[in-house]
Design a protein around this motif. Sequence first.
Motif, PDB file in Angstrom:
ATOM      1  N   THR A 188       8.654 -38.035 -68.787  1.00  0.00           N
ATOM      2  CA  THR A 188       7.942 -37.112 -67.830  1.00  0.00           C
ATOM      3  C   THR A 188       8.976 -35.748 -67.528  1.00  0.00           C
ATOM      4  OG1 THR A 188       7.311 -38.910 -66.635  1.00  0.00           O
ATOM      5  CG2 THR A 188       7.412 -37.056 -65.223  1.00  0.00           C
ATOM      6  N   VAL A 189       8.376 -34.697 -67.669  1.00  0.00           N
ATOM      7  CA  VAL A 189       9.173 -33.658 -67.627  1.00  0.00           C
ATOM      8  C   VAL A 189       8.721 -32.605 -66.280  1.00  0.00           C
ATOM      9  CG1 VAL A 189       9.881 -31.570 -68.577  1.00  0.00           C
ATOM     10  CG2 VAL A 189       9.877 -33.693 -69.706  1.00  0.00           C
ATOM     11  N   ALA A 190       9.384 -32.505 -65.297  1.00  0.00           N
ATOM     12  CA  ALA A 190       9.079 -31.603 -64.080  1.00  0.00           C
ATOM     13  C   ALA A 190       9.219 -30.206 -64.642  1.00  0.00           C
ATOM     14  CB  ALA A 190      10.025 -32.015 -62.976  1.00  0.00           C
ATOM     15  N   VAL A 191       8.140 -29.459 -64.427  1.00  0.00           N
ATOM     16  CA  VAL A 191       7.995 -27.947 -65.012  1.00  0.00           C
ATOM     17  C   VAL A 191       8.341 -27.078 -63.471  1.00  0.00           C
ATOM     18  CG1 VAL A 191       6.546 -26.167 -65.900  1.00  0.00           C
ATOM     19  CG2 VAL A 191       6.639 -28.547 -66.684  1.00  0.00           C
ATOM     20  N   ALA A 192       7.583 -27.319 -62.646  1.00  0.00           N
ATOM     21  CA  ALA A 192       7.671 -26.418 -61.371  1.00  0.00           C
ATOM     22  C   ALA A 192       7.564 -27.112 -60.179  1.00  0.00           C
ATOM     23  CB  ALA A 192       6.965 -25.475 -61.564  1.00  0.00           C
ATOM     24  N   THR A 193       7.918 -26.596 -59.209  1.00  0.00           N
ATOM     25  CA  THR A 193       7.777 -27.193 -57.665  1.00  0.00           C
ATOM     26  C   THR A 193       7.431 -25.867 -56.817  1.00  0.00           C
ATOM     27  OG1 THR A 193       9.024 -29.025 -58.093  1.00  0.00           O
ATOM     28  CG2 THR A 193       8.480 -28.498 -55.754  1.00  0.00           C
ATOM     29  N   ILE A 194       6.395 -25.957 -56.138  1.00  0.00           N
ATOM     30  CA  ILE A 194       5.938 -24.716 -55.337  1.00  0.00           C
ATOM     31  C   ILE A 194       5.815 -25.220 -53.962  1.00  0.00           C
ATOM     32  CG2 ILE A 194       4.215 -22.980 -55.044  1.00  0.00           C
ATOM     33  CD1 ILE A 194       3.402 -23.535 -58.283  1.00  0.00           C
ATOM     34  N   GLY A 195       6.442 -24.865 -52.969  1.00  0.00           N
ATOM     35  CA  GLY A 195       6.246 -25.087 -51.834  1.00  0.00           C
ATOM     36  C   GLY A 195       4.846 -24.653 -51.006  1.00  0.00           C
ATOM     37  N   LYS A 196       4.002 -25.686 -50.407  1.00  0.00           N
ATOM     38  CA  LYS A 196       2.884 -25.405 -49.945  1.00  0.00           C
ATOM     39  C   LYS A 196       3.026 -25.198 -48.515  1.00  0.00           C
ATOM     40  CE  LYS A 196      -1.866 -27.342 -49.538  1.00  0.00           C
ATOM     41  NZ  LYS A 196      -2.374 -28.450 -49.266  1.00  0.00           N
ATOM     42  N   ASN A 197       3.637 -25.767 -47.644  1.00  0.00           N
ATOM     43  CA  ASN A 197       3.813 -25.722 -46.313  1.00  0.00           C
ATOM     44  C   ASN A 197       5.084 -26.477 -46.055  1.00  0.00           C
ATOM     45  OD1 ASN A 197       3.017 -28.484 -46.089  1.00  0.00           O
ATOM     46  ND2 ASN A 197       0.748 -27.823 -45.891  1.00  0.00           N
ATOM     47  N   GLN A 198       5.484 -26.711 -44.509  1.00  0.00           N
ATOM     48  CA  GLN A 198       6.577 -27.467 -44.220  1.00  0.00           C
ATOM     49  C   GLN A 198       6.687 -28.942 -44.892  1.00  0.00           C
ATOM     50  OE1 GLN A 198       6.676 -27.377 -39.873  1.00  0.00           O
ATOM     51  NE2 GLN A 198       8.339 -25.641 -40.134  1.00  0.00           N
ATOM     52  N   ARG A 199       5.463 -29.770 -44.984  1.00  0.00           N
ATOM     53  CA  ARG A 199       5.610 -31.040 -45.275  1.00  0.00           C
ATOM     54  C   ARG A 199       5.315 -31.177 -46.976  1.00  0.00           C
ATOM     55  NH1 ARG A 199       2.190 -34.885 -42.039  1.00  0.00           N
ATOM     56  NH2 ARG A 199       1.103 -34.913 -44.114  1.00  0.00           N
ATOM     57  N   ASP A 200       4.310 -30.366 -47.347  1.00  0.00           N
ATOM     58  CA  ASP A 200       3.757 -30.703 -48.789  1.00  0.00           C
ATOM     59  C   ASP A 200       4.381 -29.492 -49.835  1.00  0.00           C
ATOM     60  OD1 ASP A 200       2.178 -32.473 -47.608  1.00  0.00           O
ATOM     61  OD2 ASP A 200       0.518 -30.916 -47.436  1.00  0.00           O
ATOM     62  N   GLU A 201       4.286 -29.965 -50.877  1.00  0.00           N
ATOM     63  CA  GLU A 201       4.669 -29.174 -52.229  1.00  0.00           C
ATOM     64  C   GLU A 201       4.022 -29.328 -53.483  1.00  0.00           C
ATOM     65  OE1 GLU A 201       8.721 -30.502 -52.591  1.00  0.00           O
ATOM     66  OE2 GLU A 201       8.741 -31.929 -53.836  1.00  0.00           O
ATOM     67  N   ILE A 202       3.439 -28.542 -54.252  1.00  0.00           N
ATOM     68  CA  ILE A 202       2.758 -28.654 -55.470  1.00  0.00           C
ATOM     69  C   ILE A 202       3.755 -28.888 -56.669  1.00  0.00           C
ATOM     70  CG2 ILE A 202       0.849 -27.634 -56.925  1.00  0.00           C
ATOM     71  CD1 ILE A 202       0.352 -26.008 -54.365  1.00  0.00           C
ATOM     72  N   ARG A 203       3.523 -29.937 -57.466  1.00  0.00           N
ATOM     73  CA  ARG A 203       4.428 -30.042 -58.625  1.00  0.00           C
ATOM     74  C   ARG A 203       3.651 -30.085 -59.676  1.00  0.00           C
ATOM     75  NH1 ARG A 203       8.751 -34.884 -56.836  1.00  0.00           N
ATOM     76  NH2 ARG A 203       9.303 -33.974 -55.061  1.00  0.00           N
ATOM     77  N   VAL A 204       4.163 -29.310 -60.755  1.00  0.00           N
ATOM     78  CA  VAL A 204       3.529 -29.300 -62.135  1.00  0.00           C
ATOM     79  C   VAL A 204       4.471 -30.167 -62.993  1.00  0.00           C
ATOM     80  CG1 VAL A 204       2.835 -27.752 -63.935  1.00  0.00           C
ATOM     81  CG2 VAL A 204       2.765 -27.015 -61.660  1.00  0.00           C
ATOM     82  N   VAL A 205       4.017 -31.181 -63.719  1.00  0.00           N
ATOM     83  CA  VAL A 205       4.586 -32.081 -64.464  1.00  0.00           C
ATOM     84  C   VAL A 205       3.831 -32.286 -65.674  1.00  0.00           C
ATOM     85  CG1 VAL A 205       5.480 -34.598 -64.512  1.00  0.00           C
ATOM     86  CG2 VAL A 205       5.472 -33.228 -62.370  1.00  0.00           C
ATOM     87  N   LEU A 206       4.679 -32.412 -66.920  1.00  0.00           N
ATOM     88  CA  LEU A 206       4.222 -32.914 -68.116  1.00  0.00           C
ATOM     89  C   LEU A 206       4.583 -34.290 -68.122  1.00  0.00           C
ATOM     90  CD1 LEU A 206       5.566 -30.176 -70.484  1.00  0.00           C
ATOM     91  CD2 LEU A 206       3.394 -30.444 -69.533  1.00  0.00           C
ATOM     92  N   ASP A 207       3.563 -35.101 -68.728  1.00  0.00           N
ATOM     93  CA  ASP A 207       3.528 -36.569 -68.734  1.00  0.00           C
ATOM     94  C   ASP A 207       2.834 -37.394 -69.942  1.00  0.00           C
ATOM     95  OD1 ASP A 207       4.503 -39.108 -67.912  1.00  0.00           O
ATOM     96  OD2 ASP A 207       3.478 -39.376 -66.004  1.00  0.00           O
ATOM     97  N   THR A 208       3.182 -38.333 -70.145  1.00  0.00           N
ATOM     98  CA  THR A 208       2.187 -39.311 -71.112  1.00  0.00           C
ATOM     99  C   THR A 208       1.736 -40.699 -70.415  1.00  0.00           C
ATOM    100  OG1 THR A 208       4.133 -40.287 -72.093  1.00  0.00           O
ATOM    101  CG2 THR A 208       3.298 -38.319 -73.197  1.00  0.00           C
TER     102      THR A 208
END
Length: 87
Positions: free
Chosen positions: A8-28
Amino acid sequence: MGEIATGTVAVATIGKNQRDEIRVVLDTFKGQRLVDVRIFTAFTSSNIVMPTKKGVSLQAALLPELIEALTAARDKAEEMGWIEGAE
């Protein structure tokens, strides 16, 4: 960003609001190479950030098509004046 767990490789984390974030991950998963774009949220009782069901996993081979679609969406949003600072 970096490796979270084996395969599992984390590529990016984007803040969405105070509680949430969007994560882009490569996985198998079951031998399939996947791109996972998912919303993670911080639960107030524990303040631990956990994944939600909101998101999408797709085969990594479809990544070029997804990038093309997102690029088209960005271009259209800029044309419509939806993105601040766009020409």
